[in-house]
Design a protein around this motif. Structure first.
Motif, short mmCIF file in Angstrom:
data_model
loop_
_atom_site.label_atom_id
_atom_site.label_comp_id
_atom_site.label_asym_id
_atom_site.label_seq_id
_atom_site.Cartn_x
_atom_site.Cartn_y
_atom_site.Cartn_z
N LYS A 208 0.82 -1.17 -0.23
CA LYS A 208 0.05 -0.07 0.06
C LYS A 208 0.81 1.36 0.01
N PHE A 210 3.98 1.41 -1.66
CA PHE A 210 4.74 1.54 -2.65
C PHE A 210 4.29 2.55 -3.71
N ASN A 211 5.05 3.57 -4.07
CA ASN A 211 4.59 4.61 -4.84
C ASN A 211 5.48 4.92 -6.23
N THR A 213 5.94 7.18 -8.06
CA THR A 213 6.87 8.41 -8.14
C THR A 213 8.17 7.99 -7.91
N ASP A 245 0.45 0.69 -7.13
CA ASP A 245 0.15 2.01 -7.64
C ASP A 245 0.41 2.21 -9.17
C1 LIG Z 1 2.49 8.90 -4.10
O1 LIG Z 1 3.37 9.99 -3.75
C2 LIG Z 1 2.52 11.24 -4.36
C3 LIG Z 1 3.38 12.60 -4.37
O2 LIG Z 1 4.25 12.30 -3.08
C4 LIG Z 1 1.23 11.23 -3.58
O3 LIG Z 1 0.47 12.40 -4.07
C5 LIG Z 1 0.45 9.99 -3.74
O4 LIG Z 1 -0.75 9.87 -2.85
C6 LIG Z 1 1.49 8.68 -3.61
N1 LIG Z 1 0.55 7.51 -4.01
C7 LIG Z 1 0.21 6.33 -2.91
C8 LIG Z 1 -0.40 5.29 -3.55
O5 LIG Z 1 0.83 6.47 -1.93
#
Ligand SMILES: *[C@@H]1O[C@H](CO)[C@@H](O)[C@H](O)[C@H]1NC(C)=O
Ligand SMILES: *[C@@H]1O[C@H](CO)[C@@H](O)[C@H](O)[C@H]1NC(C)=O
Ligand SMILES: *[C@@H]1O[C@H](CO)[C@@H](O)[C@H](O)[C@H]1NC(C)=O
Ligand SMILES: *[C@H]1O[C@H](CO)[C@@H](O)[C@H](O)[C@@H]1NC(C)=O
Length: 275
Positions: A208, A210-211, A213, A245
């Motif tokens: 949950k 993992f991002n 970006t 993500d």
């Molecule tokens: C990923 O990082 C971005 C920028 O910090 C944020 O807006 C976004 O909600 C994040 N996504 C998740 C799945 O945590």
């Protein structure tokens, strides 16, 4: 006369006996109290010694300060009322550094993963970081009205949700996953029916966080044994792919446990070439 003479002598003996008994009981109480005090001290001291020795293998950290910050999370508290946020200051005192393309997550493959990461300096698990390694395989808790650390009689993982050990690992896992970047690897277990279990820390916390970006891909290494139970087509792994993500690529490889062990023993092989 005889009668009269025996009376007081027996009474004196009786009195002496009572005095001796009381003294004896008091002595026992004092010994027990001292022993208990020493045991408590030893509990705290032993945990501190292990914590500090492991911490000092990492250079550039103030281990005394990290220990003090650690203790503040649970000392003096009911051992079923230590929430994950209690460890926020500890994480801030020894923050996880991103190690892009080298971060390794795992679920139900603990022994194989650590056997591998210990031998090969390619991948980094949570247990290889400062906080993960100082507390790996340890148990600790506090008690209301006490300034001691206990290492026995603490609630188990499932006895209550907000216990000091479980809250620490949940908090640390979240923080480790927060810095996951580049190509990330996850070793899952192909010998169980549901390799991506919704109740695991990997599924319920790490994935949950993992991002896209920061992360390019998640590479699942599904560790198989002789009689593999499942493979990369398993529905739970489809769920994993869906939960990622958007923008994180997903790959899954079935790799024999024997191949991972062999590769761990062969330091010449480049890290990425193990599977
Ligand atoms: C990923 O990082 C971005 C920028 O910090 C944020 O807006 C976004 O909600 C994040 N996504 C998740 C799945 O945590
Ligand atoms: C996978 O799980 C099974 C059953 O719990 C265990 O025996 C086995 O060692 C695990 N495999 C790995 C690679 O850790
Ligand atoms: C994967 O496992 C399923 C049964 O769970 C089986 O039908 C399928 O052929 C397997 N696929 C591969 C590529 O081994
Ligand atoms: C893998 O995935 C599903 C759903 O997540 C499980 O319930 C299955 O039993 C499955 N395993 C196998 C071996 O088919």
């Amino acid at each position: 006369m005889e009668h009269a003479g025996r009376g007081p002598a027996e009474k004196r003996r009786g009195k002496r006996c009572v005095v001796l008994s009381v003294a004896f009981v008091l002595l026992i109480i004092v010994i027990l109290a001292v022993a208990l005090g020493l045991t408590l001290r030893r509990n705290t001291d032993e945990l501190r010694a292990t914590f500090t020795a492991r911490c000092e293998e990492f250079s550039g950290y103030d281990c005394q300060n990290i220990w003090d910050t650690f203790q503040q999370a649970y000392v003096g508290k009911d051992p079923c009322e230590v929430p994950v946020e209690a460890y926020d200051s500890l994480i801030a005192a020894a923050p996880f550094k991103p190690s892009c393309d080298r971060m390794m997550f795992w679920s139900k493959t603990k022994d194989v993963v650590h056997d591998f990461t210990e031998k090969r300096d390619c991948f980094l698990t949570l247990e290889d970081t400062l906080l993960g390694s100082v507390l790996n395989d340890l148990t600790w808790c506090g008690k209301e009205g006490s300034s001691e650390t206990f290492t026995t009689g603490c609630p188990g993982w499932t006895d209550c949700e907000n216990n000091p050990v479980r809250s620490f690992w949940n908090r640390a896992s979240a923080a480790f996953a927060d810095v996951a970047c580049g190509d990330v690897t996850a070793m899952l277990n192909g010998s169980i029916t549901t390799p991506f279990s919704p109740t695991s820390i990997f599924a319920s916390i790490e994935v949950k966080r993992f991002n896209a970006t920061r992360m390019r891909a998640l590479n699942v290494v599904l560790v198989t044994q002789k009689n593999a139970v499942t493979n990369c087509t398993n529905a739970s792994l489809k769920d994993l792919q869906k939960e990622l993500d958007k923008g994180i690529n997903y790959n899954c490889m079935e790799v024999a446990e024997s191949q991972i062990k062999e590769c761990g023993n062969d330091p010449e092989k480049p890290c990425g070439a193990c599977w």
